[in-house]
Design a protein around this motif. Structure first.
Motif, PDB file in Angstrom:
ATOM      1  N   PHE A  67     -88.961  61.143 -49.902  1.00 39.99           N
ATOM      2  CA  PHE A  67     -88.901  62.539 -49.495  1.00 39.99           C
ATOM      3  C   PHE A  67     -87.457  63.050 -49.549  1.00 39.99           C
ATOM      4  O   PHE A  67     -86.516  62.264 -49.706  1.00 39.99           O
TER       5      PHE A  67
ATOM      6  N   ASN B  64     -83.608  64.108 -44.575  1.00 43.96           N
ATOM      7  CA  ASN B  64     -83.897  64.790 -43.310  1.00 43.96           C
ATOM      8  C   ASN B  64     -82.965  64.230 -42.235  1.00 43.96           C
ATOM      9  O   ASN B  64     -83.282  63.257 -41.557  1.00 43.96           O
TER      10      ASN B  64
ATOM     11  N   SER C 188     -84.439  64.217 -38.472  1.00 43.70           N
ATOM     12  CA  SER C 188     -85.420  63.163 -38.196  1.00 43.70           C
ATOM     13  C   SER C 188     -84.752  61.799 -38.104  1.00 43.70           C
ATOM     14  O   SER C 188     -85.128  60.970 -37.263  1.00 43.70           O
TER      15      SER C 188
ATOM     16  N   ASN D 155     -87.998  68.231 -36.718  1.00 41.53           N
ATOM     17  CA  ASN D 155     -88.265  67.411 -37.903  1.00 41.53           C
ATOM     18  C   ASN D 155     -88.630  68.239 -39.128  1.00 41.53           C
ATOM     19  O   ASN D 155     -88.992  67.693 -40.166  1.00 41.53           O
ATOM     20  N   ARG D 156     -88.530  69.566 -39.030  1.00 34.43           N
ATOM     21  CA  ARG D 156     -89.003  70.452 -40.097  1.00 34.43           C
ATOM     22  C   ARG D 156     -87.945  70.732 -41.162  1.00 34.43           C
ATOM     23  O   ARG D 156     -88.225  71.417 -42.141  1.00 34.43           O
TER      24      ARG D 156
ATOM     25  N   TRP E   5     -86.084  69.636 -44.103  1.00 34.59           N
ATOM     26  CA  TRP E   5     -85.929  68.733 -45.247  1.00 34.59           C
ATOM     27  C   TRP E   5     -84.957  69.370 -46.233  1.00 34.59           C
ATOM     28  O   TRP E   5     -85.030  70.560 -46.507  1.00 34.59           O
TER      29      TRP E   5
ATOM     30  N   CYS F  51     -94.168  62.601 -43.921  1.00 35.58           N
ATOM     31  CA  CYS F  51     -94.208  64.060 -43.971  1.00 35.58           C
ATOM     32  C   CYS F  51     -95.646  64.535 -44.071  1.00 35.58           C
ATOM     33  O   CYS F  51     -96.422  64.013 -44.880  1.00 35.58           O
TER      34      CYS F  51
ATOM     35  N   THR G 232     -97.505  67.273 -45.523  1.00 34.88           N
ATOM     36  CA  THR G 232     -97.242  68.305 -46.527  1.00 34.88           C
ATOM     37  C   THR G 232     -98.009  69.604 -46.243  1.00 34.88           C
ATOM     38  O   THR G 232     -97.716  70.627 -46.853  1.00 34.88           O
TER      39      THR G 232
ATOM     40  N   THR H 210     -95.096  70.988 -43.670  1.00 37.53           N
ATOM     41  CA  THR H 210     -93.797  71.231 -44.323  1.00 37.53           C
ATOM     42  C   THR H 210     -93.883  70.797 -45.788  1.00 37.53           C
ATOM     43  O   THR H 210     -93.395  69.731 -46.159  1.00 37.53           O
TER      44      THR H 210
ATOM     45  N   CYS I 290     -90.951  69.202 -48.064  1.00 38.83           N
ATOM     46  CA  CYS I 290     -90.347  67.866 -47.925  1.00 38.83           C
ATOM     47  C   CYS I 290     -90.273  67.147 -49.262  1.00 38.83           C
ATOM     48  O   CYS I 290     -89.598  66.131 -49.392  1.00 38.83           O
TER      49      CYS I 290
END
Length: 285
Positions: A95, A98, A101, A177-178, A180, A274, A276, A279, A282
């Motif tokens: 991914f 991030n 995260s 965590n959103r 990326w 992730c 998908t 988000t 990602c």
């Protein structure tokens, strides 16, 4: 006779001397291990105090920066008598990067023997020995403040190097965590800090200005992933009021303790997950 031998009555045979040599060797190895790990007493016989820092370093494929960062920070913190453990948070999935995260994972995996964290970029080295890395009891302490960071100077900036107690980080529910790709996660975290009723503090009395840090990043060679995909353009300015420490999804592929030029650290190879549907940005697909 040597003073140590006076502790033993009569004549010593070979076996007690052998045991004595083993004990002395063990004590020397123990002292060396403690001094290298930042756990033993500091120079001058003073102890570093009850607190211990988890230095959390989000990372992916910047090995030349890592080779410079780990020994430099270990020496810097040891000289300041800061008990510490360096965690390299290496993202090994497919991914997009991030940072937030990874910091959440580092917090969860850092163990109970550390009571505060430093969210620390791998390409930023402190040059001024007066910078404070001690326990931030009064609230989040932004070491790389806007008036000192070589690149980012807006007043709500809290990226680069930020210290928090573990209690305060939990109060914020960690980071969202959103995010990326590169950027915006620290701006959202600033809003979390304010929402938790915490006040960001910054260094005072530092006179080195924009020369306070060495920035190792080469933008021509290490291009940042700044692409904004679909709804990510709108989402990047929102506050994530639900996600954070409570919903980070990951797996530790491996955990390795190693030494870089004599400086100890722990490398966590981390597989992030992730959703998908939540988000889709990602991935680049």
């Amino acid at each position: 006779s040597p003073p140590l031998l006076r502790l033993f009555p009569g004549r010593l045979s070979a076996f007690p001397l052998f045991l004595l040599a083993l004990l002395l060797g063990f004590a020397s190895l123990l002292w060396l291990q403690l001094s290298c790990s930042g756990e033993g007493p500091s120079p001058g016989g003073q102890h570093r105090g009850p607190h211990r820092l988890a230095l959390l370093v989000p990372f992916r494929e910047r090995f030349e920066e890592l080779l410079a960062f780990v020994p430099y920070m270990h020496r810097f913190l040891s000289k300041k008598r800061i008990r510490h453990h360096i965690f390299i948070l290496n993202q090994v999935d497919h991914f997009r990067f991030n940072r937030a995260s990874l910091i959440n994972v580092g917090f969860l995996e850092s163990g109970n023997d550390t009571d505060y964290i430093a969210m620390h970029d791998v390409d930023l080295l402190p040059l001024n020995e007066h910078l404070d890395y001690s326990f931030p009891e009064a609230g989040p302490f932004h070491v790389a403040s806007p008036e000192l960071h070589p690149l980012y100077h807006y007043k709500t900036y809290v990226g680069g190097i930020l210290l928090l107690t573990k209690q305060h980080y939990e109060l914020c529910n960690g980071m969202s965590n959103r995010f990326w790709g590169w950027g915006r996660e620290d701006d959202e975290f600033y809003r979390r800090i304010k929402g938790a009723g915490l006040q960001v503090r910054r260094p005072s009395g530092i006179t080195t200005g924009y020369e306070t840090f060495q920035h190792l990043h080469d933008p021509a060679w290490r291009k940042r992933d700044q692409k904004r995909i679909a709804a990510q353009k709108q989402e990047q300015f929102k506050v994530d009021r639900e996600g954070g420490l409570n919903n980070v999804r990951y797996r530790i592929e491996s955990r390795t303790d190693l030494s870089v030029a004599g400086a100890p650290c722990t490398v966590l190879n981390i597989l992030l997950d992730c959703d998908t549907n939540e988000t889709p940005w990602c991935t680049f697909g």
